[in-house]
Design a protein around this motif. Structure first.
Motif, PDB file in Angstrom:
ATOM      1  N   PHE A  50       0.835  -1.184   0.000  1.00  0.00           N
ATOM      2  CA  PHE A  50       0.000   0.000   0.000  1.00  0.00           C
ATOM      3  C   PHE A  50       0.879   1.245   0.000  1.00  0.00           C
ATOM      4  CE2 PHE A  50      -2.615  -3.279   1.926  1.00  0.00           C
ATOM      5  CZ  PHE A  50      -3.868  -3.074   1.349  1.00  0.00           C
ATOM      6  N   GLU A  51       0.443   2.260  -0.717  1.00  0.00           N
ATOM      7  CA  GLU A  51       1.099   3.564  -0.665  1.00  0.00           C
ATOM      8  C   GLU A  51       0.386   4.429   0.363  1.00  0.00           C
ATOM      9  OE1 GLU A  51       2.285   7.456  -3.393  1.00  0.00           O
ATOM     10  OE2 GLU A  51       1.518   5.639  -4.347  1.00  0.00           O
ATOM     11  N   LEU A  52       1.161   5.027   1.265  1.00  0.00           N
ATOM     12  CA  LEU A  52       0.600   5.840   2.330  1.00  0.00           C
ATOM     13  C   LEU A  52       0.790   7.325   2.026  1.00  0.00           C
ATOM     14  CD1 LEU A  52       1.998   3.874   5.409  1.00  0.00           C
ATOM     15  CD2 LEU A  52      -0.106   3.460   4.134  1.00  0.00           C
ATOM     16  N   SER A  53      -0.153   8.129   2.452  1.00  0.00           N
ATOM     17  CA  SER A  53      -0.041   9.578   2.333  1.00  0.00           C
ATOM     18  C   SER A  53      -0.901  10.213   3.417  1.00  0.00           C
ATOM     19  CB  SER A  53      -0.464  10.047   0.939  1.00  0.00           C
ATOM     20  OG  SER A  53      -1.819   9.698   0.683  1.00  0.00           O
ATOM     21  N   HIS A  54      -0.814  11.523   3.511  1.00  0.00           N
ATOM     22  CA  HIS A  54      -1.628  12.263   4.472  1.00  0.00           C
ATOM     23  C   HIS A  54      -2.285  13.413   3.736  1.00  0.00           C
ATOM     24  CE1 HIS A  54      -2.720  14.591   8.090  1.00  0.00           C
ATOM     25  NE2 HIS A  54      -2.603  13.456   8.744  1.00  0.00           N
ATOM     26  N   ASP A  55      -3.610  13.508   3.812  1.00  0.00           N
ATOM     27  CA  ASP A  55      -4.332  14.501   3.030  1.00  0.00           C
ATOM     28  C   ASP A  55      -4.573  15.800   3.784  1.00  0.00           C
ATOM     29  OD1 ASP A  55      -6.312  13.887   4.837  1.00  0.00           O
ATOM     30  OD2 ASP A  55      -7.683  13.002   3.376  1.00  0.00           O
ATOM     31  N   GLY A  56      -3.881  15.983   4.897  1.00  0.00           N
ATOM     32  CA  GLY A  56      -4.078  17.170   5.714  1.00  0.00           C
ATOM     33  C   GLY A  56      -4.986  16.930   6.887  1.00  0.00           C
ATOM     34  N   GLU A  57      -5.785  15.876   6.814  1.00  0.00           N
ATOM     35  CA  GLU A  57      -6.695  15.532   7.897  1.00  0.00           C
ATOM     36  C   GLU A  57      -6.450  14.130   8.437  1.00  0.00           C
ATOM     37  OE1 GLU A  57     -10.666  16.070   6.601  1.00  0.00           O
ATOM     38  OE2 GLU A  57     -10.498  18.249   6.321  1.00  0.00           O
ATOM     39  N   GLN A  58      -6.083  13.205   7.551  1.00  0.00           N
ATOM     40  CA  GLN A  58      -5.914  11.822   7.984  1.00  0.00           C
ATOM     41  C   GLN A  58      -4.930  11.097   7.078  1.00  0.00           C
ATOM     42  OE1 GLN A  58      -9.695   9.863   7.560  1.00  0.00           O
ATOM     43  NE2 GLN A  58      -9.841  10.286   5.379  1.00  0.00           N
ATOM     44  N   PHE A  59      -4.402   9.984   7.577  1.00  0.00           N
ATOM     45  CA  PHE A  59      -3.595   9.098   6.749  1.00  0.00           C
ATOM     46  C   PHE A  59      -4.514   8.300   5.836  1.00  0.00           C
ATOM     47  CE2 PHE A  59      -0.695   9.717  10.343  1.00  0.00           C
ATOM     48  CZ  PHE A  59       0.504   9.922   9.682  1.00  0.00           C
ATOM     49  N   GLU A 139       0.270  13.679  -2.564  1.00  0.00           N
ATOM     50  CA  GLU A 139       0.497  15.067  -2.206  1.00  0.00           C
ATOM     51  C   GLU A 139      -0.834  15.807  -2.289  1.00  0.00           C
ATOM     52  OE1 GLU A 139       3.208  16.114  -1.070  1.00  0.00           O
ATOM     53  OE2 GLU A 139       4.536  14.474  -1.562  1.00  0.00           O
ATOM     54  N   GLY A 140      -1.758  15.446  -1.391  1.00  0.00           N
ATOM     55  CA  GLY A 140      -3.099  15.983  -1.474  1.00  0.00           C
ATOM     56  C   GLY A 140      -3.211  17.450  -1.141  1.00  0.00           C
ATOM     57  N   ASN A 141      -2.187  18.074  -0.551  1.00  0.00           N
ATOM     58  CA  ASN A 141      -2.282  19.463  -0.163  1.00  0.00           C
ATOM     59  C   ASN A 141      -1.578  20.398  -1.140  1.00  0.00           C
ATOM     60  OD1 ASN A 141       0.193  18.514   0.407  1.00  0.00           O
ATOM     61  ND2 ASN A 141       0.425  19.533   2.387  1.00  0.00           N
ATOM     62  N   ARG A 142      -1.203  19.897  -2.313  1.00  0.00           N
ATOM     63  CA  ARG A 142      -0.535  20.747  -3.287  1.00  0.00           C
ATOM     64  C   ARG A 142      -1.537  21.212  -4.347  1.00  0.00           C
ATOM     65  NH1 ARG A 142       5.012  18.008  -5.165  1.00  0.00           N
ATOM     66  NH2 ARG A 142       3.599  16.471  -6.037  1.00  0.00           N
ATOM     67  N   ALA A 143      -1.348  22.444  -4.806  1.00  0.00           N
ATOM     68  CA  ALA A 143      -2.186  22.948  -5.887  1.00  0.00           C
ATOM     69  C   ALA A 143      -1.844  22.229  -7.171  1.00  0.00           C
ATOM     70  CB  ALA A 143      -1.973  24.449  -6.031  1.00  0.00           C
ATOM     71  N   GLY A 387      13.846   8.052   1.179  1.00  0.00           N
ATOM     72  CA  GLY A 387      12.948   9.073   0.683  1.00  0.00           C
ATOM     73  C   GLY A 387      12.432   9.935   1.812  1.00  0.00           C
ATOM     74  N   PRO A 388      11.790  11.070   1.477  1.00  0.00           N
ATOM     75  CA  PRO A 388      11.281  11.972   2.518  1.00  0.00           C
ATOM     76  C   PRO A 388      10.145  11.336   3.288  1.00  0.00           C
ATOM     77  CG  PRO A 388      10.507  12.645   0.356  1.00  0.00           C
ATOM     78  CD  PRO A 388      11.506  11.554   0.122  1.00  0.00           C
ATOM     79  N   PRO A 389      10.057  11.601   4.596  1.00  0.00           N
ATOM     80  CA  PRO A 389       8.954  11.045   5.384  1.00  0.00           C
ATOM     81  C   PRO A 389       7.634  11.681   4.992  1.00  0.00           C
ATOM     82  CG  PRO A 389      10.219  12.616   6.689  1.00  0.00           C
ATOM     83  CD  PRO A 389      10.964  12.430   5.408  1.00  0.00           C
ATOM     84  N   ILE A 390       6.548  11.017   5.351  1.00  0.00           N
ATOM     85  CA  ILE A 390       5.216  11.544   5.067  1.00  0.00           C
ATOM     86  C   ILE A 390       4.963  12.749   5.960  1.00  0.00           C
ATOM     87  CG2 ILE A 390       2.750  11.028   5.098  1.00  0.00           C
ATOM     88  CD1 ILE A 390       3.482   8.090   4.693  1.00  0.00           C
ATOM     89  N   THR A 391       4.581  13.851   5.356  1.00  0.00           N
ATOM     90  CA  THR A 391       4.267  15.055   6.119  1.00  0.00           C
ATOM     91  C   THR A 391       2.895  14.899   6.762  1.00  0.00           C
ATOM     92  OG1 THR A 391       5.559  16.410   4.605  1.00  0.00           O
ATOM     93  CG2 THR A 391       3.974  17.551   6.005  1.00  0.00           C
ATOM     94  N   SER A 392       2.856  15.039   8.085  1.00  0.00           N
ATOM     95  CA  SER A 392       1.591  14.885   8.800  1.00  0.00           C
ATOM     96  C   SER A 392       1.633  15.744  10.049  1.00  0.00           C
ATOM     97  CB  SER A 392       1.352  13.407   9.182  1.00  0.00           C
ATOM     98  OG  SER A 392       2.236  13.014  10.205  1.00  0.00           O
TER      99      SER A 392
END
Length: 443
Positions: A50-59, A139-143, A387-392
């Protein structure tokens, strides 16, 4: 007082087979493994990434690839990512199977998205991402803008003009070696890869710890370590030692050069209760110069309700117990963060997860009944591994798995650097000083 479950934490993904092993493959990709065994139950065996990310509110997690292993359940595994090559080793009955994980970076074009089936989460029904979708690439928080590439294809880019990229994975079986030779039922119970990726340790029901050169899978040492099956092994950060624990009740340190015994951990338990080591993990000191730490969990034998289980912190060079904390129920899983700051444990009966500060063992997070059954594995999200850690919004986050088929995540909010009582004391002192100053000035 430990933090409780955060509303944005909890269930991250669900698979259709029991889970026994969890490993980070990259800083943003997690691999889980397990299965239903060789019985004709219709339950699959294998891996999922699974690929993990954070959308600004949740993983959030997106399924990337699934690889089935036929009739063989995967009870233990380890991964190694050198940046250029990625390897996976898995215990399959008496053998250790090596897989090559080929990783390809691809730009995600709007025209090509349907061609990449792994970009879509299969379980999107009632998914919160429908209301607040995560952008491709995690990268859900990028324009998002749309540019044309050299081939004239529409391409998603961020405000800086960087294209969204995804990783494609391909798992290919490679060499397989027999690692356990028990006469009754040979089974590999555990496998670990050293920090440098040059050594691999395996152990199982025959009581031996075997060291292998990696990824060549050439045996270096046979260590006749225990009289009963081995439950866990781990390498020290400098790779001079490998520690092993067994159902014979011992926890022993071995030299990775000679295979000779260099130390043993002994805990004089109180009263007549008998205890057994269950898991062990080395952890680096936060300053990277102090001696490494060794953590273990120890459970009472028999009726655990009458006696407590323990999370323990050891000085491995001296074989001395430095600290311990007790639990009312037996413990089943253990993990240490790669920066050495936190340690996590999972419980056997309630399926709960706790996080502790590594040097003090102070509990800072408690998630009651995270799973409906016992926790089989824990893994911290890395801080900059390949790689860079997940920003959360979390200081630390740990993944947990269970035979309930669920992958969950539990995060620790950033803690205040000033205790609340001290802040209140400063406010009172400031007000009192202001009163004295005004009185002195005649105001």
């Amino acid at each position: 007082m430990p933090s409780i479950r955060r509303k944005e934490d909890g269930l991250l993904a669900r698979v259709n087979f029991p889970l026994y092993a969890v490993q980070m493959l990259t800083s943003r990709h997690v691999l889980v493994a397990g299965g239903g065994g060789s019985a004709n139950t219709g339950v699959a065996n294998g891996f999922e990434i699974f690929e993990l990310s954070h959308d600004g509110e949740q993983f959030v997690a997106e399924e990337v690839i699934r690889h089935e292993t036929g009739p063989v359940v995967v009870m233990n595994c380890a991964t190694r990512n050198s940046g250029r090559k990625c390897f996976l080793v898995a215990g399959q009955e008496s053998h250790c199977q090596l897989y090559t994980v080929n990783i390809k970076v691809v730009n995600v074009h709007e025209n090509n998205i349907p061609g990449h089936q792994h970009l879509t989460n299969r379980n999107t029904k009632n998914d919160s991402r429908k209301k607040n979708p995560t952008k491709l690439g995690g990268e859900g928080n990028r324009a998002v803008k749309k540019n044309k590439d050299a081939d004239g294809k529409t391409q998603n880019v961020d405000s800086n003009g960087n294209s969204y990229q995804k990783l494609q994975f391909e798992i290919k079986p490679n060499d397989s070696v027999q690692t356990d030779f028990s006469e009754k039922e040979p089974v590999q119970r555990v496998v670990r890869i050293s920090h440098s990726g040059k050594l691999m340790a395996t152990a199982g029901t025959d009581g031996y710890v075997r060291l292998w050169s990696f990824p060549a899978m050439v045996k270096k040492l046979d260590i006749q370590a225990h009289s009963k099956e081995v439950d866990d092994v781990d390498f020290s950060p400098d790779e001079k030692w490998v520690v092993s624990i067994s159902k014979d009740g011992t926890c022993v340190l071995w030299s990775t050069e000679s295979g000779k015994k260099v130390g043993e951990l002994k805990w004089p338990s109180a009263g007549e209760a008998k205890y057994l080591f269950k898991r062990c993990r080395f952890g680096v000191a936060e300053d990277r110069e102090s001696p490494s730490r060794l953590f273990s969990i120890m459970n009472p034998v028999g009726r655990s309700g009458r006696h407590k289980a323990y999370l323990q912190l050891w000085d491995p060079s001296e074989g001395m117990l430095k600290r311990d904390v007790s639990y009312a129920e037996s413990l089943s899983a253990l993990a240490v963060s790669d920066n050495g700051r936190f340690v996590a444990v999972g419980t056997m009966f309630s399926g709960s997860v706790s996080m502790h500060v590594a040097f003090s063992l102070q509990r800072v997070l408690y998630v009651k009944e995270a799973h409906s059954m016992f926790v089989t594995g824990l893994e911290f999200l890395p801080q900059g591994l390949n790689g860079p850690p997940i920003t959360s919004t979390a200081e630390a986050a740990v993944l947990s798995i269970s035979v309930d088929n669920r992958v969950c995540i539990h995060s620790l909010p950033y803690r205040s650097s000033v205790p609340l009582w001290f802040a209140i004391l400063l406010i009172i002192a400031a007000m009192f000083s202001a009163f004295l100053f005004c009185n002195y000035m005649g105001l």
